[in-house]
Design a protein around this motif. Sequence first.
Motif, PDB file in Angstrom:
ATOM      1  N   LEU A 141       0.826  -1.204   0.000  1.00 34.48           N
ATOM      2  CA  LEU A 141       0.000   0.000   0.000  1.00 34.48           C
ATOM      3  C   LEU A 141       0.867   1.262   0.000  1.00 34.48           C
ATOM      4  CD1 LEU A 141      -2.737  -1.168   2.509  1.00 34.48           C
ATOM      5  CD2 LEU A 141      -3.155  -0.465   0.151  1.00 34.48           C
ATOM      6  N   ASN A 142       1.935   1.250   0.788  1.00 36.17           N
ATOM      7  CA  ASN A 142       2.833   2.409   0.834  1.00 36.17           C
ATOM      8  C   ASN A 142       3.548   2.632  -0.487  1.00 36.17           C
ATOM      9  OD1 ASN A 142       2.487   3.573   3.418  1.00 36.17           O
ATOM     10  ND2 ASN A 142       3.625   1.899   4.335  1.00 36.17           N
ATOM     11  N   SER A 143       3.813   1.563  -1.219  1.00 35.18           N
ATOM     12  CA  SER A 143       4.461   1.730  -2.519  1.00 35.18           C
ATOM     13  C   SER A 143       3.495   2.341  -3.533  1.00 35.18           C
ATOM     14  CB  SER A 143       5.007   0.392  -3.040  1.00 35.18           C
ATOM     15  OG  SER A 143       3.968  -0.452  -3.489  1.00 35.18           O
ATOM     16  N   ILE A 144       2.207   2.094  -3.344  1.00 38.16           N
ATOM     17  CA  ILE A 144       1.189   2.630  -4.243  1.00 38.16           C
ATOM     18  C   ILE A 144       0.826   4.070  -3.871  1.00 38.16           C
ATOM     19  CG2 ILE A 144      -1.230   2.371  -4.983  1.00 38.16           C
ATOM     20  CD1 ILE A 144      -0.779  -0.698  -4.621  1.00 38.16           C
ATOM     21  N   LYS A 145       0.697   4.319  -2.573  1.00 40.82           N
ATOM     22  CA  LYS A 145       0.334   5.650  -2.089  1.00 40.82           C
ATOM     23  C   LYS A 145       1.140   5.961  -0.827  1.00 40.82           C
ATOM     24  CE  LYS A 145      -3.502   8.676  -1.136  1.00 40.82           C
ATOM     25  NZ  LYS A 145      -4.943   8.828  -1.056  1.00 40.82           N
ATOM     26  N   PRO A 146       2.339   6.473  -1.012  1.00 38.53           N
ATOM     27  CA  PRO A 146       3.219   6.756   0.129  1.00 38.53           C
ATOM     28  C   PRO A 146       2.638   7.806   1.080  1.00 38.53           C
ATOM     29  CG  PRO A 146       4.412   6.914  -1.955  1.00 38.53           C
ATOM     30  CD  PRO A 146       2.957   6.801  -2.280  1.00 38.53           C
ATOM     31  N   GLY A 147       2.948   7.631   2.362  1.00 40.95           N
ATOM     32  CA  GLY A 147       2.614   8.644   3.345  1.00 40.95           C
ATOM     33  C   GLY A 147       1.294   8.481   4.062  1.00 40.95           C
ATOM     34  N   ALA A 148       0.451   7.586   3.631  1.00 40.46           N
ATOM     35  CA  ALA A 148      -0.839   7.385   4.293  1.00 40.46           C
ATOM     36  C   ALA A 148      -0.664   6.412   5.456  1.00 40.46           C
ATOM     37  CB  ALA A 148      -1.855   6.834   3.297  1.00 40.46           C
ATOM     38  N   ASP A 149      -1.512   6.553   6.477  1.00 41.39           N
ATOM     39  CA  ASP A 149      -1.444   5.667   7.644  1.00 41.39           C
ATOM     40  C   ASP A 149      -2.436   4.523   7.455  1.00 41.39           C
ATOM     41  OD1 ASP A 149      -1.083   4.453  10.054  1.00 41.39           O
ATOM     42  OD2 ASP A 149      -1.700   6.162  11.270  1.00 41.39           O
ATOM     43  N   PHE A 150      -2.025   3.549   6.672  1.00 38.70           N
ATOM     44  CA  PHE A 150      -2.906   2.426   6.343  1.00 38.70           C
ATOM     45  C   PHE A 150      -3.217   1.559   7.553  1.00 38.70           C
ATOM     46  CE2 PHE A 150      -0.787   3.480   2.316  1.00 38.70           C
ATOM     47  CZ  PHE A 150      -1.912   3.725   1.541  1.00 38.70           C
ATOM     48  N   ALA A 151      -2.249   1.378   8.433  1.00 38.81           N
ATOM     49  CA  ALA A 151      -2.430   0.504   9.594  1.00 38.81           C
ATOM     50  C   ALA A 151      -3.531   1.014  10.521  1.00 38.81           C
ATOM     51  CB  ALA A 151      -1.119   0.351  10.354  1.00 38.81           C
ATOM     52  N   ALA A 152      -3.670   2.316  10.634  1.00 35.98           N
ATOM     53  CA  ALA A 152      -4.648   2.896  11.554  1.00 35.98           C
ATOM     54  C   ALA A 152      -6.013   3.118  10.914  1.00 35.98           C
ATOM     55  CB  ALA A 152      -4.121   4.219  12.091  1.00 35.98           C
ATOM     56  N   SER A 153      -6.118   2.916   9.618  1.00 33.26           N
ATOM     57  CA  SER A 153      -7.368   3.213   8.917  1.00 33.26           C
ATOM     58  C   SER A 153      -8.450   2.184   9.224  1.00 33.26           C
ATOM     59  CB  SER A 153      -7.125   3.250   7.405  1.00 33.26           C
ATOM     60  OG  SER A 153      -8.357   3.447   6.735  1.00 33.26           O
ATOM     61  N   ALA A 154      -9.655   2.683   9.471  1.00 32.60           N
ATOM     62  CA  ALA A 154     -10.805   1.814   9.689  1.00 32.60           C
ATOM     63  C   ALA A 154     -11.610   1.615   8.407  1.00 32.60           C
ATOM     64  CB  ALA A 154     -11.706   2.404  10.769  1.00 32.60           C
ATOM     65  N   ASP A 155     -11.297   2.381   7.372  1.00 33.87           N
ATOM     66  CA  ASP A 155     -12.015   2.262   6.097  1.00 33.87           C
ATOM     67  C   ASP A 155     -11.155   2.869   4.984  1.00 33.87           C
ATOM     68  OD1 ASP A 155     -13.771   2.118   3.969  1.00 33.87           O
ATOM     69  OD2 ASP A 155     -15.440   3.074   5.033  1.00 33.87           O
ATOM     70  N   LEU A 156     -10.297   2.043   4.397  1.00 31.85           N
ATOM     71  CA  LEU A 156      -9.354   2.515   3.386  1.00 31.85           C
ATOM     72  C   LEU A 156     -10.036   3.228   2.229  1.00 31.85           C
ATOM     73  CD1 LEU A 156      -7.083  -0.671   3.253  1.00 31.85           C
ATOM     74  CD2 LEU A 156      -6.514   1.515   4.329  1.00 31.85           C
ATOM     75  N   LEU A 157     -11.136   2.676   1.760  1.00 26.70           N
ATOM     76  CA  LEU A 157     -11.858   3.282   0.636  1.00 26.70           C
ATOM     77  C   LEU A 157     -12.646   4.508   1.093  1.00 26.70           C
ATOM     78  CD1 LEU A 157     -13.041  -0.077  -0.931  1.00 26.70           C
ATOM     79  CD2 LEU A 157     -11.381   1.482  -1.932  1.00 26.70           C
ATOM     80  N   GLY A 158     -13.358   4.369   2.182  1.00 26.23           N
ATOM     81  CA  GLY A 158     -14.188   5.466   2.690  1.00 26.23           C
ATOM     82  C   GLY A 158     -13.383   6.689   3.072  1.00 26.23           C
ATOM     83  N   GLU A 159     -12.169   6.471   3.558  1.00 26.27           N
ATOM     84  CA  GLU A 159     -11.299   7.587   3.940  1.00 26.27           C
ATOM     85  C   GLU A 159     -10.503   8.129   2.757  1.00 26.27           C
ATOM     86  OE1 GLU A 159      -8.903   6.224   7.237  1.00 26.27           O
ATOM     87  OE2 GLU A 159     -10.676   5.559   8.330  1.00 26.27           O
ATOM     88  N   GLY A 160     -10.693   7.527   1.591  1.00 26.65           N
ATOM     89  CA  GLY A 160     -10.024   8.006   0.391  1.00 26.65           C
ATOM     90  C   GLY A 160      -8.557   7.612   0.276  1.00 26.65           C
ATOM     91  N   LEU A 161      -8.123   6.652   1.084  1.00 26.48           N
ATOM     92  CA  LEU A 161      -6.728   6.207   1.003  1.00 26.48           C
ATOM     93  C   LEU A 161      -6.484   5.353  -0.233  1.00 26.48           C
ATOM     94  CD1 LEU A 161      -5.995   5.353   4.744  1.00 26.48           C
ATOM     95  CD2 LEU A 161      -5.476   7.459   3.489  1.00 26.48           C
ATOM     96  N   ILE A 162      -7.539   4.700  -0.714  1.00 22.25           N
ATOM     97  CA  ILE A 162      -7.461   3.901  -1.942  1.00 22.25           C
ATOM     98  C   ILE A 162      -8.552   4.399  -2.883  1.00 22.25           C
ATOM     99  CG2 ILE A 162      -7.681   1.610  -2.978  1.00 22.25           C
ATOM    100  CD1 ILE A 162      -6.892   0.382  -0.365  1.00 22.25           C
ATOM    101  N   ASP A 163      -8.160   4.744  -4.105  1.00 27.75           N
ATOM    102  CA  ASP A 163      -9.148   5.091  -5.128  1.00 27.75           C
ATOM    103  C   ASP A 163      -9.175   3.964  -6.161  1.00 27.75           C
ATOM    104  OD1 ASP A 163      -6.858   5.444  -6.695  1.00 27.75           O
ATOM    105  OD2 ASP A 163      -6.978   7.630  -6.642  1.00 27.75           O
ATOM    106  N   SER A 164      -9.950   4.136  -7.205  1.00 26.75           N
ATOM    107  CA  SER A 164     -10.103   3.049  -8.184  1.00 26.75           C
ATOM    108  C   SER A 164      -8.788   2.710  -8.878  1.00 26.75           C
ATOM    109  CB  SER A 164     -11.183   3.389  -9.207  1.00 26.75           C
ATOM    110  OG  SER A 164     -10.872   4.603  -9.860  1.00 26.75           O
ATOM    111  N   PHE A 165      -7.975   3.713  -9.185  1.00 24.09           N
ATOM    112  CA  PHE A 165      -6.689   3.453  -9.823  1.00 24.09           C
ATOM    113  C   PHE A 165      -5.762   2.698  -8.875  1.00 24.09           C
ATOM    114  CE2 PHE A 165      -2.318   4.704 -10.987  1.00 24.09           C
ATOM    115  CZ  PHE A 165      -2.290   4.167 -12.268  1.00 24.09           C
TER     116      PHE A 165
END
Length: 77
Positions: free
Chosen positions: A9-33
């Motif tokens: 995930l960090n290689s795709i979108k560096p700098g986001a706190d993926f481990a603490a996220s309760a909703d990767l999509l809902g919080e906008g950490l992952i988009d369709s691309f």
Amino acid sequence: MEEKIIEILNSIKPGADFAASADLLGEGLIDSFAMINLVSELEDEFDVEIGAQNIIKENFKTVKTIADIITRLADED
């Protein structure tokens, strides 16, 4: 496994706190691309095939749910 997923995930979108996220999509950490890249990277890394039927929000909500779907798919092989 979760550490490797976070690394991907960090290689795709560096700098986001993926481990603490309760909703990767809902919080906008992952988009369709990012999702397309993520699925491809997960398939390569864990030698699983994530079919279209498994690419649903519930399976990609958190790092744990991603790990769970990979484990389930690996067990089906």
